[in-house]
Design a protein around this motif. Structure first.
Motif, PDB file in Angstrom:
ATOM      1  N   ASP A  18       0.839  -1.205   0.000  1.00  0.00           N
ATOM      2  CA  ASP A  18       0.000   0.000   0.000  1.00  0.00           C
ATOM      3  C   ASP A  18       0.871   1.251   0.000  1.00  0.00           C
ATOM      4  O   ASP A  18       0.579   2.213  -0.707  1.00  0.00           O
ATOM      5  CB  ASP A  18      -0.940   0.012   1.208  1.00  0.00           C
ATOM      6  CG  ASP A  18      -2.081  -0.981   1.089  1.00  0.00           C
ATOM      7  OD1 ASP A  18      -2.329  -1.478  -0.030  1.00  0.00           O
ATOM      8  OD2 ASP A  18      -2.718  -1.269   2.125  1.00  0.00           O
ATOM      9  N   THR A  21       2.346   1.763  -3.552  1.00  0.00           N
ATOM     10  CA  THR A  21       1.391   2.228  -4.564  1.00  0.00           C
ATOM     11  C   THR A  21       0.766   3.570  -4.217  1.00  0.00           C
ATOM     12  O   THR A  21       0.590   4.413  -5.094  1.00  0.00           O
ATOM     13  CB  THR A  21       0.274   1.193  -4.797  1.00  0.00           C
ATOM     14  OG1 THR A  21      -0.372   0.906  -3.561  1.00  0.00           O
ATOM     15  CG2 THR A  21       0.828  -0.082  -5.397  1.00  0.00           C
ATOM     16  N   ASP A  22       0.446   3.795  -2.961  1.00  0.00           N
ATOM     17  CA  ASP A  22      -0.248   5.030  -2.568  1.00  0.00           C
ATOM     18  C   ASP A  22       0.691   6.234  -2.498  1.00  0.00           C
ATOM     19  O   ASP A  22       0.285   7.355  -2.802  1.00  0.00           O
ATOM     20  CB  ASP A  22      -0.939   4.854  -1.210  1.00  0.00           C
ATOM     21  CG  ASP A  22      -2.049   3.818  -1.243  1.00  0.00           C
ATOM     22  OD1 ASP A  22      -2.498   3.455  -2.352  1.00  0.00           O
ATOM     23  OD2 ASP A  22      -2.468   3.363  -0.165  1.00  0.00           O
ATOM     24  N   TYR A  24       3.885   6.340  -3.967  1.00  0.00           N
ATOM     25  CA  TYR A  24       4.902   6.275  -5.025  1.00  0.00           C
ATOM     26  C   TYR A  24       6.296   6.026  -4.450  1.00  0.00           C
ATOM     27  O   TYR A  24       7.281   6.597  -4.900  1.00  0.00           O
ATOM     28  CB  TYR A  24       4.890   7.552  -5.883  1.00  0.00           C
ATOM     29  CG  TYR A  24       3.553   7.781  -6.543  1.00  0.00           C
ATOM     30  CD1 TYR A  24       3.206   7.069  -7.687  1.00  0.00           C
ATOM     31  CD2 TYR A  24       2.636   8.675  -6.012  1.00  0.00           C
ATOM     32  CE1 TYR A  24       1.969   7.251  -8.281  1.00  0.00           C
ATOM     33  CE2 TYR A  24       1.401   8.862  -6.614  1.00  0.00           C
ATOM     34  CZ  TYR A  24       1.077   8.146  -7.752  1.00  0.00           C
ATOM     35  OH  TYR A  24      -0.144   8.328  -8.342  1.00  0.00           O
ATOM     36  N   SER A  41       5.733   0.415  -7.929  1.00  0.00           N
ATOM     37  CA  SER A  41       4.359   0.192  -8.375  1.00  0.00           C
ATOM     38  C   SER A  41       4.322  -0.009  -9.889  1.00  0.00           C
ATOM     39  O   SER A  41       5.239   0.398 -10.607  1.00  0.00           O
ATOM     40  CB  SER A  41       3.474   1.382  -7.994  1.00  0.00           C
ATOM     41  OG  SER A  41       3.822   2.507  -8.771  1.00  0.00           O
ATOM     42  N   GLU A  42       3.250  -0.617 -10.358  1.00  0.00           N
ATOM     43  CA  GLU A  42       3.072  -0.790 -11.807  1.00  0.00           C
ATOM     44  C   GLU A  42       3.014   0.570 -12.503  1.00  0.00           C
ATOM     45  O   GLU A  42       3.580   0.748 -13.581  1.00  0.00           O
ATOM     46  CB  GLU A  42       1.795  -1.576 -12.092  1.00  0.00           C
ATOM     47  CG  GLU A  42       1.547  -1.794 -13.564  1.00  0.00           C
ATOM     48  CD  GLU A  42       0.251  -2.534 -13.847  1.00  0.00           C
ATOM     49  OE1 GLU A  42       0.131  -3.078 -14.960  1.00  0.00           O
ATOM     50  OE2 GLU A  42      -0.634  -2.568 -12.973  1.00  0.00           O
ATOM     51  N   GLU A  43       2.358   1.533 -11.884  1.00  0.00           N
ATOM     52  CA  GLU A  43       2.261   2.873 -12.470  1.00  0.00           C
ATOM     53  C   GLU A  43       3.648   3.501 -12.624  1.00  0.00           C
ATOM     54  O   GLU A  43       3.971   4.075 -13.662  1.00  0.00           O
ATOM     55  CB  GLU A  43       1.371   3.762 -11.606  1.00  0.00           C
ATOM     56  CG  GLU A  43       1.142   5.135 -12.176  1.00  0.00           C
ATOM     57  CD  GLU A  43       0.218   5.988 -11.318  1.00  0.00           C
ATOM     58  OE1 GLU A  43       0.017   7.155 -11.692  1.00  0.00           O
ATOM     59  OE2 GLU A  43      -0.307   5.516 -10.296  1.00  0.00           O
TER      60      GLU A  43
END
Length: 88
Positions: A18, A21-22, A24, A41-43
């Motif tokens: 978390d 992802t949240d 970065y 993260s994937e992003e």
């Protein structure tokens, strides 16, 4: 950048995922014999791959730098775009 050992990551996997992802964040997972891994993260990964592609092609890079220079020199303009109906 976060650094955590494998055991701590395993015990708190959801919390760390978390945070990655949240927020970065980038995380280094430390392991024995210096066989560390990095988690992003994937992003962040997709963004990094796109940047590598754009910056890795001389023509793309030159075009991007020319556009940046035009913007910095006040050679940009703003245009209103027409509304488009959802069924168009």
């Amino acid at each position: 950048m976060l650094a955590v050992n494998y055991t701590t990551l395993r015990d708190n996997m959801k919390t760390y995922m978390d945070k990655i992802t949240d927020d970065y964040e980038t995380m280094i997972v430390t392991r024995k014999d210096n066989k560390n891994v990095v988690i992003i993260s994937e992003e962040s990964y997709n963004n990094m791959m796109e940047n590598i592609y754009v910056m890795g092609n001389k023509y793309n890079y030159d075009w991007l730098m020319e556009s940046k220079a035009q913007l910095e020199n006040g050679m940009a303009s703003v245009h209103d775009l027409p509304e488009v109906e959802a069924d168009e």
